[in-house]
Design an enzyme around this catalytic site. Structure first.
Site, PDB file in Angstrom:
ATOM      1  N   HIS A  23       0.848  -1.202   0.000  1.00  0.00           N
ATOM      2  CA  HIS A  23       0.000   0.000   0.000  1.00  0.00           C
ATOM      3  C   HIS A  23       0.878   1.245   0.000  1.00  0.00           C
ATOM      4  O   HIS A  23       1.881   1.304   0.718  1.00  0.00           O
ATOM      5  CB  HIS A  23      -0.917   0.002   1.230  1.00  0.00           C
ATOM      6  N   GLU A  63     -33.886  -3.892   5.820  1.00  0.00           N
ATOM      7  CA  GLU A  63     -34.652  -5.145   5.845  1.00  0.00           C
ATOM      8  C   GLU A  63     -34.115  -6.179   4.857  1.00  0.00           C
ATOM      9  O   GLU A  63     -34.358  -7.371   5.018  1.00  0.00           O
ATOM     10  CB  GLU A  63     -36.123  -4.862   5.531  1.00  0.00           C
ATOM     11  N   ARG A  80     -29.502  -5.817  14.045  1.00  0.00           N
ATOM     12  CA  ARG A  80     -29.358  -5.203  12.725  1.00  0.00           C
ATOM     13  C   ARG A  80     -28.396  -4.026  12.873  1.00  0.00           C
ATOM     14  O   ARG A  80     -28.807  -2.903  13.157  1.00  0.00           O
ATOM     15  CB  ARG A  80     -30.729  -4.754  12.213  1.00  0.00           C
TER      16      ARG A  80
END
Length: 660
Positions: A104, A434, A619
């Site tokens: 990197h 959802e 969630r």
């Protein structure tokens, strides 16, 4: 030691040469086809592989199961990545017993992400370097194996710094590859609290904003000088590119963007002035600043602008379908706060947007999207950005009216999506948290998490799968027909104007509105299945700011992206939400107008939502895409959101018949 290599650019070429010099056996090389729109000043990995007799491939998606299987058959002992431009899936990384390592171009954990060479110059850094680190699922986050620092000189530009980084990378690999081969390396974990992350840069990111300090603009010029696309500005509608510049700290005071002199060509900035040493008008040739001034017709006192004069006069037209809804009305407010948007809206009501109806840049029609199809098609064609926010998004309706959910949420929105394809308009589509369903990941990731739903006889999933299928249709239109799109997934946004108490009375509202109604009416707060389900609640202001940045789309960074918009730090169970809301209610100055608290009551989901309901235990969003594409972080604490939401709803209640 057998290895498979993922490589591109000069760093890819030198990485391959270093591996061969260190005695590694390269079984295959994966690279990219060159982009015809990109100036290829760097070495070709494909050509080098062919010259060295190494099999080379450039698949569109190296993470496809077929490619994963082919790589597995090569039995690599170790994997290396040198400036490969796509994330490599964890299934591939796990194939090599000795692990996978990436080169990197920064001093990690600083400047994770894309284009670190350009970003360090843009930000005026005086030091950078190269890092070899172990690859993990999260980009640029694995333990550091080796680093080499280099100084950035004041006269360094992108290409000179690129050459310095290549030289440093050669040294680093010569020192480190033998140690990896013999299993003799020391790894240091990255300090996450020091990490910074930057997204992809595009040519559009490099326009010169003259109100900024001259030193900032000079750094921009350095960062994108040839062979990069260059920093640019406009004289009227004529674009010109600045290839080299010089800062004048003590220039005469003048309006930013004004020409102070033409020989040298000196432009006033927010602080100091920028001398344009060399530049180019349009697609012409490079010339010195004074000649450029003559070519552009500049004289002392002329004004430059950051965008074409004609573009500056035209507002972006945004079509919001469902403009009276929770997201729609808050987004309208945010857009009208700026002076460069014209908002066109359609909805079946106007109570939430009544405050905008007399605004000169807001145009509203009351109507139903299933009836006003001609109006919608005309305005999709007329507008620049389309947000179809119309949907039934309350859980009780998924089991109560599944076919209506499908007809509105899927069929009507599919028609709008096809209009956007037909007229080549940008669509910003509201997906939903959802869609992740019963995913078991700790953090729901847009690009990697599986979307898991229940059986067909559980109709509560009809909303989730309708949205998911639309996500997939939009993605396919983007891939096959060039549709410009962004999908955003809200995670439990809360705030004033979320539903209304009348909707809560018939059970057709989100959780917090239902809880507030219980407090207002003195009825028990119902905890579905005990209220242990956890959600991450997001303040509407945080959510709208992220959505606004998607609309702005700086540098087109949001194109083709799926972006979770949520606050992973505001996680709470529904029971905890109820307790926090109750505490806020008891302290509210209007509390004495309402009945006593009736307590909490545990109820089964089937008795509340009806048969066919399944809940989700947790969630929590990953917001790495939001950070990368939007430079966005949620800021507002959940308690503040609860207090403001409660206050808004309590002040909508008619208190004339309430006890005092």
């Amino acid at each position: 030691m057998k290895t498979v290599v993922f490589a591109y650019h000069d760093m890819g070429c030198l990485g391959i040469e270093a591996l061969l010099a260190a005695g590694y056996e390269i079984s295959a090389i994966f690279t990219h086809t060159d982009n015809p729109g990109e100036k290829a000043f760097y070495g070709s990995v494909a050509r080098l592989a062919a010259e060295r007799g190494i099999p080379v491939y450039a698949p569109d998606n190296v993470n496809h199961p077929l490619w994963v299987e082919r790589i597995a058959q090569l039995s690599p002992e170790v994997i290396f990545s040198f400036y490969y431009r796509h994330l490599i899936c964890d299934e591939i990384l796990q194939l090599a017993p000795a692990g996978a390592f990436n080169l990197h171009g920064s001093l990690l954990p600083k400047y994770r992400g894309r284009a670190p060479l350009n970003w360090v110059l843009v930000n005026g850094e005086t030091e950078t370097g190269v890092t070899l680190h172990r690859m993990v699922k999260r980009a640029d986050a694995g333990a550091i194996v080796a680093q080499l620092r280099i100084a950035i000189a004041p006269d360094d530009i992108a290409i000179t710094l690129h050459h310095k980084l290549c030289h440093a990378a050669r040294q680093l690999l010569e020192q480190t590859l033998p140690a990896i081969k013999h299993g003799n390396i020391l790894e240091i974990a990255q300090r996450e609290n020091e990490a910074t992350c930057f997204g992809r840069r595009t040519p559009e990111d490099s326009f010169l904003e003259w109100h900024k300090p001259a030193s900032v603009l000079h750094n921009m010029v350095r960062a994108v000088a040839d062979p990069w696309p260059g920093a640019f500005s406009y004289v009227g509608n004529q674009k010109f590119t600045v290839w080299s510049s010089r800062v004048h700290s003590h220039a005469p005071a003048a309006q930013p963007g004004s020409v102070i002199s033409v020989a040298p060509l000196l432009i006033a900035c927010g602080d100091g002035a920028l001398e344009i040493v060399t530049g180019q008008a349009g697609d012409g040739i490079t010339m010195q600043g004074s000649q450029l001034a003559q070519t552009l017709g500049l004289v002392q006192g002329s004004r430059l602008n950051s965008q074409p004069a004609c573009a500056a006069r035209r507002r972006t037209r945004v079509l919001i379908l469902g403009v009276n809804g929770f997201i729609g009305n808050h987004l309208t407010e945010r857009l009208l706060r700026e002076d460069h948007y014209e908002v066109y809206g359609l909805d079946i009501g106007s109570d939430a947007i009544s405050r905008f109806l007399n605004h000169p840049h807001f145009h509203f029609v009351e109507g139903d999207i299933s009836i006003h199809s001609e109006w919608i098609e005309y305005h999709v064609k007329k507008c620049d950005v389309v947000l179809p926010l119309v949907a039934i998004a309350t859980p009780i309706e998924y089991t109560r009216n599944p076919l209506r959910v499908f007809e509105l949420d899927f069929e009507e929105n599919l028609r709008i999506i096809r209009y956007c394809v037909k007229y080549r308009k940008r669509i910003i589509f509201p997906s939903t948290s959802e869609v992740y369903g019963m995913c078991s990941d700790k953090y729901f990731d847009e690009d990697h998490s599986n979307l898991i739903v229940g059986p067909v006889n559980k109709p509560r999933w009809i909303y989730s799968v309708s949205k998911q299928l639309l996500d997939r249709v939009i993605w396919a239109y983007g891939e096959k027909e060039g549709l410009q799109f962004t999908l955003f997934r809200p995670f439990n946004w809360m705030g004033p104007r979320l539903d209304n108490l009348n909707a809560a009375r018939i059970g057709s509202s989100r959780a917090i509105t239902q809880l507030i109604l219980n407090l207002v009416e003195g009825s028990p707060i119902k905890l579905i299945d005990g209220g242990k389900q956890k959600r991450c609640f997001t303040d509407i202001r945080d959510g709208i700011e992220a959505l606004y940045r998607i609309i702005e789309n700086a540098g087109n960074r949001c194109d083709g992206e799926i972006i979770n918009i949520g606050n992973p730090d505001n996680e709470a169970s529904i029971e905890e939400l109820g307790e926090m809301l109750l505490a806020s209610f008891e302290k509210h100055p209007l509390r004495h107008h309402f009945p006593p608290f009736a307590g909490f009551r545990v109820v089964e989901s089937s008795s509340y939502y009806g048969k066919g309901y399944q809940d989700v235990e947790h969630r929590k969003p990953s917001i790495r895409n939001a950070r990368r594409c939007l430079d966005w972080e949620p800021k507002i604490d959940m308690q503040e959101t609860i207090d403001e939401t409660l206050d808004f709803f309590l002040r909508t209640v008619d208190l004339t018949d309430k006890p005092s």
